[in-house]
Design a protein around this motif. Structure first.
Motif, PDB file in Angstrom:
ATOM      1  N   MET A 513      28.040 -11.073 -27.501  1.00 21.49           N
ATOM      2  CA  MET A 513      29.222 -11.909 -27.340  1.00 21.49           C
ATOM      3  C   MET A 513      28.877 -13.380 -27.481  1.00 21.49           C
ATOM      4  O   MET A 513      29.648 -14.166 -28.049  1.00 21.49           O
ATOM      5  CB  MET A 513      29.862 -11.644 -25.970  1.00 21.49           C
ATOM      6  CG  MET A 513      30.420 -10.241 -25.801  1.00 21.49           C
ATOM      7  SD  MET A 513      31.864  -9.915 -26.831  1.00 21.49           S
ATOM      8  CE  MET A 513      33.156 -10.715 -25.894  1.00 21.49           C
ATOM      9  N   ARG A 514      27.727 -13.769 -26.949  1.00 26.21           N
ATOM     10  CA  ARG A 514      27.314 -15.176 -27.076  1.00 26.21           C
ATOM     11  C   ARG A 514      26.994 -15.529 -28.527  1.00 26.21           C
ATOM     12  O   ARG A 514      27.137 -16.682 -28.942  1.00 26.21           O
ATOM     13  CB  ARG A 514      26.101 -15.448 -26.189  1.00 26.21           C
ATOM     14  CG  ARG A 514      26.447 -15.792 -24.752  1.00 26.21           C
ATOM     15  CD  ARG A 514      25.240 -16.346 -24.031  1.00 26.21           C
ATOM     16  NE  ARG A 514      24.240 -15.314 -23.810  1.00 26.21           N
ATOM     17  CZ  ARG A 514      24.144 -14.569 -22.707  1.00 26.21           C
ATOM     18  NH1 ARG A 514      24.997 -14.763 -21.726  1.00 26.21           N
ATOM     19  NH2 ARG A 514      23.209 -13.653 -22.578  1.00 26.21           N
ATOM     20  N   GLY A 518      31.978 -19.166 -33.895  1.00 23.51           N
ATOM     21  CA  GLY A 518      33.284 -19.711 -33.558  1.00 23.51           C
ATOM     22  C   GLY A 518      33.449 -20.115 -32.115  1.00 23.51           C
ATOM     23  O   GLY A 518      34.467 -20.694 -31.748  1.00 23.51           O
ATOM     24  N   GLY A 519      32.465 -19.784 -31.259  1.00 12.23           N
ATOM     25  CA  GLY A 519      32.519 -20.238 -29.878  1.00 12.23           C
ATOM     26  C   GLY A 519      33.636 -19.638 -29.062  1.00 12.23           C
ATOM     27  O   GLY A 519      33.977 -18.447 -29.202  1.00 12.23           O
ATOM     28  N   VAL A 520      34.256 -20.450 -28.207  1.00 10.69           N
ATOM     29  CA  VAL A 520      35.256 -19.982 -27.246  1.00 10.69           C
ATOM     30  C   VAL A 520      36.452 -19.316 -27.910  1.00 10.69           C
ATOM     31  O   VAL A 520      36.887 -18.235 -27.478  1.00 10.69           O
ATOM     32  CB  VAL A 520      35.716 -21.154 -26.345  1.00 10.69           C
ATOM     33  CG1 VAL A 520      36.901 -20.734 -25.479  1.00 10.69           C
ATOM     34  CG2 VAL A 520      34.564 -21.613 -25.461  1.00 10.69           C
ATOM     35  N   PRO A 549      32.484  -7.224 -14.620  1.00  6.77           N
ATOM     36  CA  PRO A 549      31.173  -7.804 -14.264  1.00  6.77           C
ATOM     37  C   PRO A 549      30.328  -8.179 -15.474  1.00  6.77           C
ATOM     38  O   PRO A 549      29.399  -8.982 -15.351  1.00  6.77           O
ATOM     39  CB  PRO A 549      30.501  -6.667 -13.464  1.00  6.77           C
ATOM     40  CG  PRO A 549      31.629  -5.836 -12.961  1.00  6.77           C
ATOM     41  CD  PRO A 549      32.668  -5.884 -14.038  1.00  6.77           C
ATOM     42  N   LEU A 550      30.632  -7.605 -16.652  1.00  9.01           N
ATOM     43  CA  LEU A 550      29.856  -7.911 -17.841  1.00  9.01           C
ATOM     44  C   LEU A 550      30.383  -9.141 -18.580  1.00  9.01           C
ATOM     45  O   LEU A 550      29.604  -9.968 -19.065  1.00  9.01           O
ATOM     46  CB  LEU A 550      29.868  -6.706 -18.796  1.00  9.01           C
ATOM     47  CG  LEU A 550      29.370  -5.370 -18.230  1.00  9.01           C
ATOM     48  CD1 LEU A 550      29.449  -4.300 -19.296  1.00  9.01           C
ATOM     49  CD2 LEU A 550      27.942  -5.497 -17.714  1.00  9.01           C
ATOM     50  N   LEU A 551      31.712  -9.266 -18.683  1.00 10.11           N
ATOM     51  CA  LEU A 551      32.298 -10.299 -19.532  1.00 10.11           C
ATOM     52  C   LEU A 551      32.612 -11.597 -18.799  1.00 10.11           C
ATOM     53  O   LEU A 551      32.596 -12.669 -19.417  1.00 10.11           O
ATOM     54  CB  LEU A 551      33.566  -9.750 -20.197  1.00 10.11           C
ATOM     55  CG  LEU A 551      33.352  -8.597 -21.180  1.00 10.11           C
ATOM     56  CD1 LEU A 551      34.672  -8.152 -21.790  1.00 10.11           C
ATOM     57  CD2 LEU A 551      32.380  -8.999 -22.281  1.00 10.11           C
ATOM     58  N   ARG A 556      32.122 -17.659 -18.179  1.00  7.83           N
ATOM     59  CA  ARG A 556      31.686 -18.842 -17.424  1.00  7.83           C
ATOM     60  C   ARG A 556      30.654 -19.642 -18.220  1.00  7.83           C
ATOM     61  O   ARG A 556      30.706 -20.879 -18.263  1.00  7.83           O
ATOM     62  CB  ARG A 556      31.090 -18.421 -16.079  1.00  7.83           C
ATOM     63  CG  ARG A 556      32.091 -17.807 -15.107  1.00  7.83           C
ATOM     64  CD  ARG A 556      31.456 -17.641 -13.733  1.00  7.83           C
ATOM     65  NE  ARG A 556      32.259 -16.777 -12.882  1.00  7.83           N
ATOM     66  CZ  ARG A 556      31.969 -15.511 -12.618  1.00  7.83           C
ATOM     67  NH1 ARG A 556      30.881 -14.963 -13.138  1.00  7.83           N
ATOM     68  NH2 ARG A 556      32.745 -14.793 -11.829  1.00  7.83           N
ATOM     69  N   GLN A 557      29.703 -18.952 -18.835  1.00  8.19           N
ATOM     70  CA  GLN A 557      28.663 -19.637 -19.597  1.00  8.19           C
ATOM     71  C   GLN A 557      29.241 -20.397 -20.785  1.00  8.19           C
ATOM     72  O   GLN A 557      28.724 -21.449 -21.174  1.00  8.19           O
ATOM     73  CB  GLN A 557      27.614 -18.632 -20.085  1.00  8.19           C
ATOM     74  CG  GLN A 557      26.794 -18.018 -18.966  1.00  8.19           C
ATOM     75  CD  GLN A 557      25.809 -16.987 -19.482  1.00  8.19           C
ATOM     76  OE1 GLN A 557      25.542 -16.931 -20.671  1.00  8.19           O
ATOM     77  NE2 GLN A 557      25.276 -16.160 -18.589  1.00  8.19           N
ATOM     78  N   LEU A 558      30.320 -19.878 -21.364  1.00  8.38           N
ATOM     79  CA  LEU A 558      30.947 -20.533 -22.509  1.00  8.38           C
ATOM     80  C   LEU A 558      31.897 -21.645 -22.084  1.00  8.38           C
ATOM     81  O   LEU A 558      32.458 -22.332 -22.939  1.00  8.38           O
ATOM     82  CB  LEU A 558      31.701 -19.503 -23.357  1.00  8.38           C
ATOM     83  CG  LEU A 558      30.843 -18.477 -24.089  1.00  8.38           C
ATOM     84  CD1 LEU A 558      31.720 -17.446 -24.790  1.00  8.38           C
ATOM     85  CD2 LEU A 558      29.939 -19.164 -25.110  1.00  8.38           C
ATOM     86  N   GLY A 559      32.095 -21.804 -20.773  1.00  6.48           N
ATOM     87  CA  GLY A 559      32.963 -22.862 -20.289  1.00  6.48           C
ATOM     88  C   GLY A 559      34.414 -22.473 -20.128  1.00  6.48           C
ATOM     89  O   GLY A 559      35.273 -23.351 -19.951  1.00  6.48           O
TER      90      GLY A 559
END
Length: 629
Positions: A513-514, A518-520, A549-551, A556-559
């Motif tokens: 996913m990271r 294209g980011g967010v 719990p996975l996504l 959060r990490q992507l803002g």
């Protein structure tokens, strides 16, 4: 809201053993088991209300907190979950997906129903001994406040499994043809045997086992009509037993963990509150006021339906209860004005999807329990997104009904509107009281339901003078049954999620996913598509327990703000849940409305488009979800 197992009981009876003197003793035994499990389940619901209410009174009014109240509530809660699961199995109310099975011939459906019960029985037999061992091990753990062995709580698991085994055997004896039962037992035993013999093969497949057990296996069992909780359980048990060296007792521990979150105690209490709202006439009063306000407008009763679902969803927490409270009140008058049945059930389904974010939604509570997101923030953030989707539906209603002839409809006078408002005011105030109690710290998200229950009882007795004491016991049993079905899914899904995490799947998913270009924006689009699909197959609660719990950490990490992401996920799942041909919420709406599902297939397309446009707006404008936090 998946179709329950008992929807096919008629088919089983029709193609199964004849009723008569030969089955009389089985019926008596079934009634005896029903009395054995339903009465304690109903009393446990009452006990939970009492314990939590006493805790609120002593802490907030008397300023003397009772330190053991939450601990006692937690002990009783696991017993309620297991007894509720037994009641749900006996009544055929464990959630299952029947979109594929329902297309088959009645005779084939009857056989697959027997297979579903047999497979559930296999899971229960496999789990009974590990559950007993888990309860024995817990005797060495002492609860901090009550200072008693934790086995008092953990014993609910083996007791519940043994009772469910008895119920499953009895259902097979009562509802299945002997030939069907024999074939089902042979088929399930053969599958278990072949899987056991192939254990060395699984040991060398590595993470391909995840695809085999959790995609192919779960998918096949769900589409064949196995109750979702048992499909999850069988897949997880099979994976741990055949592809790893993890003992089964660990799975029992994970199920215990998933079913024991105290925040989930609000599930049965809000379900019971929703039934009280309907029984006391509070829902009817709210709908009556809205009808007097907008009944003379073109498409006015459709607007009333949208608004009524918004208000009722803020109280009950159960979409089935919401639709059952609103549809019988509005649909007769809407049909009298010329509305087509297909349009009615399509709009009812669309409003069900629209109101998924309105607190105290069970999905909101589940997200808070499994991801750590603030329940109070979710309750606050969920109000405006539903308004946006409601506005999109209202725009489509305006377009569809802009030429409606209302020359025969009388406009309510200001006096009539004022009178209806005064009658509805106590009911309209309830959702605001519930939210204020959480925000102001009077009660937690778990305890606030007890305030709503007391309010509804007082309003029913003193204001609306509509309180049927004879309905309380059946309502308590229904509450325990629905809660048990939901909580067993959460327990089984928690075990599955743990197995996925231990396998390294979560880290692989996070990396994939990271790595999306294209980011967010791309992450949100992929999430929307994924949760629409998940919502149509699994429904919100198991999908959230598995993938939340996975996504959420990736978001959060992507803002992406966690409350904003929660709204996107919930609305996407709501669209999937109520979108035919696989959205099982749509079929629940048809059953409540007593309308053929075929009639709503075409009209609902426009409403789904409107909901999707509303979801895009919510996803593109984070302020809608987090502006009031």
């Amino acid at each position: 809201m998946n179709t329950p197992v008992n929807t096919a009981d008629a088919a089983v009876h029709g193609a199964g053993r004849p009723s008569g003197a030969g089955t009389g003793w089985l019926d008596r035994l079934d009634r005896g088991i029903g009395l054995l499990v339903e009465t304690p389940a109903a009393l446990l619901v009452l006990a939970e209300v009492g314990v939590l209410l006493v805790g609120v009174i002593w802490r907030y009014l008397l300023h003397s907190p009772i330190i053991w109240s939450d601990e006692l509530a937690s002990i009783l809660f696991l017993w309620l979950a297991m007894f509720g699961s037994v009641v749900a199995l006996r009544r055929g109310e464990h959630m299952r997906m029947t979109a594929i099975v329902g297309m088959l011939q009645p005779r084939t459906q009857a056989f697959l129903d027997v297979v579903a019960i047999t497979a559930a029985l296999a899971f229960l037999l496999l789990m009974a001994e590990p559950a007993y061992e888990f309860a024995v091990e817990e005797v060495w753990v002492t609860t901090p406040a009550l200072d008693i062995p934790n086995s008092w709580r953990a014993s609910a698991l083996p007791v519940g499994f043994v009772l469910m085994i008895a119920v499953a055997l009895l259902r097979l004896a009562r509802l299945g043809r002997p030939s069907d039962v024999l074939r089902a037992v042979v088929a399930v035993t053969a599958v278990v045997g072949v899987m056991a013999l192939a254990a060395p093969l699984f040991a060398g497949l590595g993470n391909y086992n995840l695809l085999l057990f959790f995609v192919v296996g779960v998918g096949a069992m769900v589409f064949l009509g196995l109750p979702i909780a048992f499909a999850f359980g069988l897949a997880t048990f099979g994976y741990l037993a055949l592809a790893t060296s993890t003992p089964a007792i660990v799975m029992v521990g994970r199920m215990d963990e998933g079913m024991s979150h105290l925040i989930l105690l609000s599930v049965p209490l809000f379900v019971f509150l929703g039934q009280l709202i309907e029984m006391t006439g509070m829902a009817r009063a709210m709908v009556g006021f809205l009808a007097s306000l907008l009944g003379h407008v073109r498409g006015g009763l459709s607007y009333v339906l949208i608004g009524a679902m918004y208000l009722v969803s803020g109280i009950s927490g159960s979409k089935a209860a919401d639709m059952a409270a609103v549809a019988p009140v509005l649909f007769p008058e809407m049909k009298a004005r010329g509305a087509k049945p297909g349009d009615l059930v399509a709009l009812l389904s669309a409003t069900g999807a629209q109101t998924e974010t309105i607190p105290p939604s069970l999905v909101l509570i589940t997200i808070g329990s499994v991801t750590g997101v603030s329940i109070a923030a979710l309750f606050t953030g969920g109000l405006l997104p539903a308004v946006v989707l409601g506005a999109a539906l209202a725009a489509l209603v305006w377009w569809r009904y802009r030429h409606e002839d209302l020359s025969h409809v009388r406009r309510a006078s200001k006096a009539e509107i004022g009178r209806a408002f005064l009658i509805a005011l106590p009911a309209i105030a309830l959702p605001f009281i519930i939210r204020a109690a959480v925000i102001e710290g009077v009660a937690t998200a778990t305890e606030v339901s007890t305030i709503g229950i007391v309010y509804a009882v007082v309003a029913g007795l003193l204001i609306y003078r509509q309180f049927d004491w004879r309905r309380i016991y059946p309502m308590l049993v229904e509450t325990a049954s629905l809660s048990g079905a939901i909580l067993l899914i959460i327990g089984a899904a928690t075990g599955m999620a743990w197995a996925l995490t231990q396998s390294g799947f979560s880290s692989s998913l996070a990396e994939a996913m990271r790595a999306l270009p294209g980011g967010v924006p791309v992450f949100i689009v992929v999430s929307i598509i994924a949760f629409i699909i998940l919502g149509s197959v699994l429904e919100g609660i198991p999908a959230i327990v598995l993938f939340g719990p996975l996504l959420f950490p990736i978001a959060r990490q992507l803002g992406v703000h966690e409350v904003h992401y929660a709204m996107i996920v919930i609305l996407a799942m709501g669209i999937g849940l109520f979108a035919p041909p696989f959205g099982v919420g749509y079929y629940a709406a048809c059953a409540i409305s007593r309308i053929n599902p075929d009639e709503g297939m075409k009209p609902i397309i426009g409403y789904l488009v409107a909901l999707t446009i509303g979801l895009i707006v919510v996803a593109a404008v984070p302020w809608i979800s987090i502006g009031f936090l």
